[in-house]
Design an enzyme around this catalytic site. Structure first.
Site, PDB file in Angstrom:
ATOM      1  N   HIS A  17       0.848  -1.202   0.000  1.00 42.82           N
ATOM      2  CA  HIS A  17       0.000   0.000   0.000  1.00 42.82           C
ATOM      3  C   HIS A  17       0.886   1.257   0.000  1.00 42.82           C
ATOM      4  CE1 HIS A  17      -2.976  -2.663   2.448  1.00 42.82           C
ATOM      5  NE2 HIS A  17      -3.450  -2.571   1.223  1.00 42.82           N
ATOM      6  N   LYS A  41     -16.176  -8.017   4.440  1.00 46.74           N
ATOM      7  CA  LYS A  41     -15.149  -8.480   5.385  1.00 46.74           C
ATOM      8  C   LYS A  41     -15.583  -8.144   6.808  1.00 46.74           C
ATOM      9  CE  LYS A  41     -11.193  -7.862   2.243  1.00 46.74           C
ATOM     10  NZ  LYS A  41     -10.004  -7.055   1.935  1.00 46.74           N
ATOM     11  N   ARG A  91      -2.074  -6.333  -8.025  1.00 44.75           N
ATOM     12  CA  ARG A  91      -0.915  -7.171  -7.707  1.00 44.75           C
ATOM     13  C   ARG A  91      -0.708  -8.251  -8.760  1.00 44.75           C
ATOM     14  NH1 ARG A  91      -3.262  -8.084  -1.809  1.00 44.75           N
ATOM     15  NH2 ARG A  91      -5.038  -8.306  -3.192  1.00 44.75           N
ATOM     16  N   SER A 128      -3.162  -7.950   3.183  1.00 45.52           N
ATOM     17  CA  SER A 128      -3.453  -7.755   4.614  1.00 45.52           C
ATOM     18  C   SER A 128      -3.988  -9.031   5.253  1.00 45.52           C
ATOM     19  CB  SER A 128      -4.468  -6.624   4.802  1.00 45.52           C
ATOM     20  OG  SER A 128      -3.939  -5.408   4.332  1.00 45.52           O
TER      21      SER A 128
HETATM   22  O1  PNS Z   1      -8.917  -3.363   0.520  1.00 44.70           O
HETATM   23  P1  PNS Z   1     -10.223  -3.894   0.011  1.00 44.70           P
HETATM   24  O2  PNS Z   1     -10.968  -4.673   1.089  1.00 44.70           O
HETATM   25  O3  PNS Z   1     -10.082  -4.687  -1.243  1.00 44.70           O
HETATM   26  O4  PNS Z   1     -11.120  -2.619  -0.344  1.00 44.70           O
HETATM   27  C1  PNS Z   1     -12.451  -2.777  -0.776  1.00 44.70           C
HETATM   28  C2  PNS Z   1     -13.220  -1.466  -0.612  1.00 44.70           C
HETATM   29  C3  PNS Z   1     -13.208  -1.016   0.850  1.00 44.70           C
HETATM   30  C4  PNS Z   1     -12.602  -0.405  -1.484  1.00 44.70           C
HETATM   31  C5  PNS Z   1     -14.670  -1.769  -1.092  1.00 44.70           C
HETATM   32  O5  PNS Z   1     -15.241  -2.771  -0.287  1.00 44.70           O
HETATM   33  C6  PNS Z   1     -15.555  -0.520  -1.053  1.00 44.70           C
HETATM   34  O6  PNS Z   1     -15.525   0.272  -1.957  1.00 44.70           O
HETATM   35  N1  PNS Z   1     -16.327  -0.378   0.056  1.00 44.70           N
HETATM   36  C7  PNS Z   1     -17.215   0.754   0.241  1.00 44.70           C
HETATM   37  C8  PNS Z   1     -18.671   0.361  -0.105  1.00 44.70           C
HETATM   38  C9  PNS Z   1     -18.916   0.509  -1.601  1.00 44.70           C
HETATM   39  O7  PNS Z   1     -18.755   1.567  -2.186  1.00 44.70           O
HETATM   40  N2  PNS Z   1     -19.314  -0.611  -2.221  1.00 44.70           N
HETATM   41  C10 PNS Z   1     -19.554  -0.677  -3.639  1.00 44.70           C
HETATM   42  C11 PNS Z   1     -18.282  -1.085  -4.393  1.00 44.70           C
HETATM   43  S1  PNS Z   1     -18.563  -1.274  -6.115  1.00 44.70           S
END
Ligand code: PNS
Length: 159
Positions: A17, A41, A91, A128
């Site tokens: 990150h 999650k 990645r 993570s």
């Molecule tokens: O590090 P991650 O867990 O891959 O990040 C995922 C994250 C937090 C970016 C994604 O879950 C997210 O955007 N969450 C906010 C809710 C949202 O906007 N959901 C619609 C995504 S299309």
């Protein structure tokens, strides 16, 4: 001025990150790094407050990087902070399918586009989820995370 939003769970932030944020801080005038709730999650190790504390310390040396937390749609945060683009790291090919789907959904509901930046291959295994698992089971992740995270993982899982 181009502002980009880098959203993620960051539970915890790791060296992959950090590399991406450093790259973005060279490419764009302003970078907002946001720890968000990932509805998929449920098993978070660190609270949003702890995650932002780690990120503040890691990115203190980058004057054009801001950090925040948010519990809602990433595109709403993008509008709130005036982001021109969302950025995401890739990645490996395995990341691409889900990241593309999220990028397309975010574009469909808001018009905000996502830019992908590749992670350096020597860090492409960092995740993570694996860092939490290795630390929980007593393995060393010191070379993969910033000191602040390493210390906090020791406090949680150390002898
Ligand atoms: O590090 P991650 O867990 O891959 O990040 C995922 C994250 C937090 C970016 C994604 O879950 C997210 O955007 N969450 C906010 C809710 C949202 O906007 N959901 C619609 C995504 S299309």
């Amino acid at each position: 001025m181009t502002t980009v939003l880098y959203p993620g769970s960051f539970d915890p932030v790791h060296n992959g990150h950090i590399e991406l944020v450093e790259t973005a801080s060279h490419l764009f005038e302003e970078v907002v790094v946001a720890a968000l709730v990932n509805p998929g999650k449920a098993d978070c190790l660190f609270s949003l407050e702890e995650r932002i504390e780690f990120m503040r310390e890691c990115f203190a040396h980058l004057a054009n990087v801001k950090t925040t937390t948010f519990d809602g749609l990433v595109v709403d945060l993008a509008h709130e902070v005036g982001a021109d683009f969302i950025i995401k790291g890739l990645r490996a090919v395995s990341d691409f399918e889900s990241e593309l789907q999220m990028a397309q959904m975010n574009a469909a509901i808001s018009g905000v586009q996502t830019l992908f930046l590749p992670t350096a291959s020597r860090r492409s295994f960092l995740a993570s989820r694996l860092i939490r698992e290795v630390a929980r089971l007593g393995g060393s992740v010191d070379s993969m995370v910033p000191d602040v995270v390493s210390r906090r993982l020791d406090e949680r899982f150390g002898p």
